[in-house]
Write a protein that holds these residues in place. Structure first.
Motif, PDB file in Angstrom:
ATOM      1  N   ALA A   1      14.229  17.102 -42.386  1.00  0.00           N
ATOM      2  CA  ALA A   1      15.371  17.871 -42.877  1.00  0.00           C
ATOM      3  C   ALA A   1      16.671  17.334 -42.298  1.00  0.00           C
ATOM      4  CB  ALA A   1      15.193  19.348 -42.523  1.00  0.00           C
ATOM      5  N   ALA A   2      16.641  16.969 -41.005  1.00  0.00           N
ATOM      6  CA  ALA A   2      17.835  16.398 -40.377  1.00  0.00           C
ATOM      7  C   ALA A   2      18.186  15.044 -40.974  1.00  0.00           C
ATOM      8  CB  ALA A   2      17.616  16.264 -38.870  1.00  0.00           C
ATOM      9  N   ALA A   3      17.163  14.326 -41.473  1.00  0.00           N
ATOM     10  CA  ALA A   3      17.384  13.013 -42.089  1.00  0.00           C
ATOM     11  C   ALA A   3      17.740  13.127 -43.568  1.00  0.00           C
ATOM     12  CB  ALA A   3      16.150  12.135 -41.915  1.00  0.00           C
ATOM     13  N   GLY A   4      17.738  14.354 -44.101  1.00  0.00           N
ATOM     14  CA  GLY A   4      18.192  14.564 -45.459  1.00  0.00           C
ATOM     15  C   GLY A   4      17.131  14.521 -46.542  1.00  0.00           C
ATOM     16  N   PHE A   5      15.857  14.702 -46.179  1.00  0.00           N
ATOM     17  CA  PHE A   5      14.828  14.707 -47.216  1.00  0.00           C
ATOM     18  C   PHE A   5      13.674  15.615 -46.818  1.00  0.00           C
ATOM     19  CE2 PHE A   5      13.237  11.530 -44.301  1.00  0.00           C
ATOM     20  CZ  PHE A   5      11.845  11.597 -44.401  1.00  0.00           C
ATOM     21  N   ARG A   6      12.856  15.939 -47.802  1.00  0.00           N
ATOM     22  CA  ARG A   6      11.658  16.744 -47.578  1.00  0.00           C
ATOM     23  C   ARG A   6      10.443  15.835 -47.709  1.00  0.00           C
ATOM     24  NH1 ARG A   6      10.135  22.336 -50.853  1.00  0.00           N
ATOM     25  NH2 ARG A   6       8.221  22.834 -49.676  1.00  0.00           N
ATOM     26  N   PRO A   7       9.569  15.792 -46.699  1.00  0.00           N
ATOM     27  CA  PRO A   7       8.442  14.838 -46.760  1.00  0.00           C
ATOM     28  C   PRO A   7       7.443  15.184 -47.856  1.00  0.00           C
ATOM     29  CG  PRO A   7       8.161  16.363 -44.930  1.00  0.00           C
ATOM     30  CD  PRO A   7       9.527  16.634 -45.481  1.00  0.00           C
TER      31      PRO A   7
END
Length: 301
Positions: free
Chosen positions: A218-224
């Motif tokens: 989330a901090a990196a801007g995506f949902r795994p």
């Protein structure tokens, strides 16, 4: 003025009798639960109320209902009784070496190296102490401590609840785990966002490492995109090594990871996870439990 040589129940006995009477609200039932006669219990109550200078109960339809004074006294009586019992246990501890059984819960991955190392080191010092070991997810081991099903637990990350005390045992670095043939495998470092399109292999939702993965992504801007879930981090590592996806795993367990797995350091501030020992601070821990807790924390220091 108190008479010299007065005979009667101890202060601790008086507290237990009052607490039982307050909980049952009935003289006969309380006397039966305490295995004393009703007149004896009546005398105890009369003595307490005389010493305090106020009635503690209102009498209604054969029941004893705590009044305002009784509510105040009950709160303090429970705490005083708990303190006296804790003192009694500690004094008994001084008269005998540590013994008994320590109920220790922990995450599955800590059962390979950390727990065996701590238990064997402690048993070398305290050979009479036994262990009851159980392995669960982070949330479950915390619940077991709160429910008094475990004395201590080793968890990661730090529990969100303030109902347990937390002592730091280790800070583990995390890295992106990829198969050896993956394009990122040869990199000196990688930002997690570069794996945004990859299939992730991770723990089930109730595990701490899963929570850390979701927070980092989330901090990196995506949902795994989750391809596989497991309750064992070593199974996660094996699936990554087989080329089925990538994962976020601790670097510190690197010697235990399977062949074909590459751990690529993360760029920027190194992601970490705290590993710690938890216990309930509101209960008196037996001497053996306290000794193991202190030993584990000393080893970490």
């Amino acid at each position: 003025m108190t008479a010299v040589g007065r005979q009667g129940p101890s202060t601790s006995d008086d507290l237990v009798r009052f607490i039982t009477l307050a909980e049952t609200e009935h003289m006969t039932d309380a006397a039966a639960a305490l295995r004393i006669t009703q007149p004896t219990l009546s005398r105890t109550l009369a003595r307490l109320e005389s010493d305090l200078g106020a009635p503690l109960f209102d009498r209604r339809h054969g029941r004893l209902l705590l009044n305002a004074s009784g509510e105040i006294y009950l709160d303090h009586a429970r705490r005083a009784h708990a303190e006296l019992e804790a003192a009694r246990a500690q004094i008994a501890d001084l008269r005998s070496p540590s013994q008994g059984t320590i109920r220790l819960s922990f995450l599955h991955s800590f059962g390979v190296a950390m727990v065996p190392r701590l238990v064997s080191g402690f048993r070398a010092r305290e050979p009479r102490v036994g262990f009851e070991l159980s392995q669960f997810a982070a949330g479950t081991v915390t619940e077991r401590v709160l429910a008094d099903e475990a004395d201590l637990a080793i968890v990661s990350p730090r529990p969100a609840t303030g109902a347990v005390a937390f002592g730091l045992l280790a800070v583990q670095r995390l890295a992106l785990a990829v198969p050896a043939e993956h394009p990122l495998a040869g990199r000196a470092s990688v930002h997690l966002s570069e794996a945004a399109d990859a299939d992730f292999i991770t723990m089930h939702p109730e595990f701490g490492l899963r929570r850390i993965l979701e927070e980092r992504c989330a901090a990196a801007g995506f949902r795994p995109r989750i391809a596989f879930e497991s309750s064992e981090s070593f199974t996660v590592a094996g699936l990554v090594a087989a080329g089925l996806g990538v994962a976020l795993l601790p670097v510190d367990q690197d010697p235990l990871w399977p062949p074909g797995l590459v751990l690529v350091p993360m760029s920027g501030p190194a992601p970490t996870r705290e590993v710690g020992l938890i216990w309930r601070p509101d209960v008196a821990l037996p001497r053996a439990v306290r000794a193991f807790r202190d030993y584990a924390l000393d080893q970490a220091a």
